[in-house]
Design a protein around this motif. Structure first.
Motif, PDB file in Angstrom:
ATOM      1  N   THR A   1       0.835  -1.198   0.000  1.00  0.00           N
ATOM      2  CA  THR A   1       0.000   0.000   0.000  1.00  0.00           C
ATOM      3  C   THR A   1       0.871   1.249   0.000  1.00  0.00           C
ATOM      4  OG1 THR A   1      -1.646  -1.207   1.303  1.00  0.00           O
ATOM      5  CG2 THR A   1      -1.904   1.172   1.155  1.00  0.00           C
ATOM      6  N   VAL A   2       0.456   2.225  -0.787  1.00  0.00           N
ATOM      7  CA  VAL A   2       1.213   3.466  -0.955  1.00  0.00           C
ATOM      8  C   VAL A   2       0.275   4.654  -0.745  1.00  0.00           C
ATOM      9  CG1 VAL A   2       2.481   4.893  -2.624  1.00  0.00           C
ATOM     10  CG2 VAL A   2       2.825   2.411  -2.584  1.00  0.00           C
ATOM     11  N   LYS A   3       0.768   5.700  -0.087  1.00  0.00           N
ATOM     12  CA  LYS A   3      -0.018   6.924   0.001  1.00  0.00           C
ATOM     13  C   LYS A   3       0.484   7.916  -1.041  1.00  0.00           C
ATOM     14  CE  LYS A   3       2.609   9.263   3.702  1.00  0.00           C
ATOM     15  NZ  LYS A   3       2.509   9.932   5.034  1.00  0.00           N
TER      16      LYS A   3
ATOM     17  N   ALA B   1      -3.037   3.966  -2.751  1.00  0.00           N
ATOM     18  CA  ALA B   1      -2.924   3.045  -3.886  1.00  0.00           C
ATOM     19  C   ALA B   1      -2.522   1.668  -3.378  1.00  0.00           C
ATOM     20  CB  ALA B   1      -1.895   3.562  -4.880  1.00  0.00           C
ATOM     21  N   LYS B   2      -3.046   0.628  -4.032  1.00  0.00           N
ATOM     22  CA  LYS B   2      -2.752  -0.740  -3.610  1.00  0.00           C
ATOM     23  C   LYS B   2      -2.437  -1.600  -4.823  1.00  0.00           C
ATOM     24  CE  LYS B   2      -7.731  -1.775  -3.296  1.00  0.00           C
ATOM     25  NZ  LYS B   2      -7.862  -2.737  -4.408  1.00  0.00           N
TER      26      LYS B   2
ATOM     27  N   PHE C   1     -10.431  -0.887   0.611  1.00  0.00           N
ATOM     28  CA  PHE C   1      -9.581  -1.958   1.132  1.00  0.00           C
ATOM     29  C   PHE C   1     -10.352  -3.121   1.755  1.00  0.00           C
ATOM     30  CE2 PHE C   1      -6.841   1.761   1.019  1.00  0.00           C
ATOM     31  CZ  PHE C   1      -5.694   1.252   0.437  1.00  0.00           C
ATOM     32  N   GLY C   2     -11.641  -2.920   2.050  1.00  0.00           N
ATOM     33  CA  GLY C   2     -12.412  -3.977   2.675  1.00  0.00           C
ATOM     34  C   GLY C   2     -12.039  -4.146   4.143  1.00  0.00           C
TER      35      GLY C   2
ATOM     36  N   ILE D   1      -6.430  -2.054   6.228  1.00  0.00           N
ATOM     37  CA  ILE D   1      -5.318  -1.137   6.048  1.00  0.00           C
ATOM     38  C   ILE D   1      -4.976  -0.563   7.419  1.00  0.00           C
ATOM     39  CG2 ILE D   1      -6.925   0.717   5.408  1.00  0.00           C
ATOM     40  CD1 ILE D   1      -4.637   2.127   3.971  1.00  0.00           C
ATOM     41  N   GLU D   2      -3.720  -0.608   7.786  1.00  0.00           N
ATOM     42  CA  GLU D   2      -3.301   0.008   9.035  1.00  0.00           C
ATOM     43  C   GLU D   2      -2.884   1.438   8.724  1.00  0.00           C
ATOM     44  OE1 GLU D   2      -0.323  -2.223  11.054  1.00  0.00           O
ATOM     45  OE2 GLU D   2      -1.678  -3.895  11.495  1.00  0.00           O
TER      46      GLU D   2
END
Length: 212
Positions: free
Chosen positions: A40-42, A58-59, A147-148, A157-158
């Motif tokens: 995962t990217v911000k 983004a994933k 992300f579910g 997602i943390e």
């Protein structure tokens, strides 16, 4: 596109990105396009001298660097890994050639651009017109939709409180206050970087009432 895959295999470069490492920074010269294999990217942008605004997360399967395809030859945003990430890199010249010879891929990318533009316009409108409480609620719903949830119903997602504040366009102090309020009202449960949405209907109603 299938016939073009051998050429992609020759030109692509895969590499690992550590948690907290920047893939490219706002203002860097555009050199190519990145695709996320995993992690995962911000995607974030300077808001003022001390703050940042997270544009999106983004994933796996998402593209990075496409905002640098315009006339300006510099990336307008930064990208930072939130966990260990594997990315595939294609240099700009080869990527542009790929677009020219693959009409289907170019069409899909155009639709992706259109959808992202619509989402960006919605976010900008929300930043201007929605209350901070509704923006935080909207951010939580957006993360759940993207992300579910895990088996224990926590968001898949943390995310740190600071990143959640940056994503909702609020200060850390305000985010902390609102999240405590949501917790007391049993709308969410937050433990460290793990967040569980308990009452999604109430969060959606909060967003709806704010838009009336």
């Amino acid at each position: 596109m299938q016939d073009w895959l051998p050429a992609i295999d020759i030109h692509r470069k895969n590499f690992e990105v550590k948690k907290g490492q920047t893939i490219f920074s706002e203002g860097d010269p555009v050199t190519g396009i990145y695709f996320i294999y995993n992690g995962t990217v911000k995607v974030h942008k300077k808001w003022d001298k001390e703050k940042e605004l997270i544009i999106r997360f983004a994933k796996q399967g998402d593209i990075l660097g496409h905002l640098g395809l315009g006339n300006d030859s510099f990336y307008p945003v930064s990208t930072t890994a939130l966990e260990p990430v594997t990315v595939c890199y294609l240099d700009l010249a080869f990527f542009e050639t790929t677009l020219k010879v693959n009409n289907g891929f170019t069409y899909d990318l155009m639709r992706f651009f259109a959808n992202e533009l619509q989402e960006s316009e919605k976010r900008m409108r929300n930043l201007v017109h929605m209350s901070v409480k509704a923006r935080i609620a909207q951010s939580l719903i957006t993360l759940k939709n993207q992300f579910g949830v895990n088996k224990d119903n926590t968001l898949n997602i943390e995310i740190s409180r600071q990143d959640l504040a940056s994503f909702s366009g609020s200060s850390y102090e305000t985010l902390f206050k609102v999240m405590n309020e949501f917790t007391q009202q049993q709308l969410v449960n937050a433990a460290g970087r793990e967040i569980t949405i308990i009452d999604e209907a109430s969060l959606l109603n909060l967003i709806l009432q704010d838009n009336l």
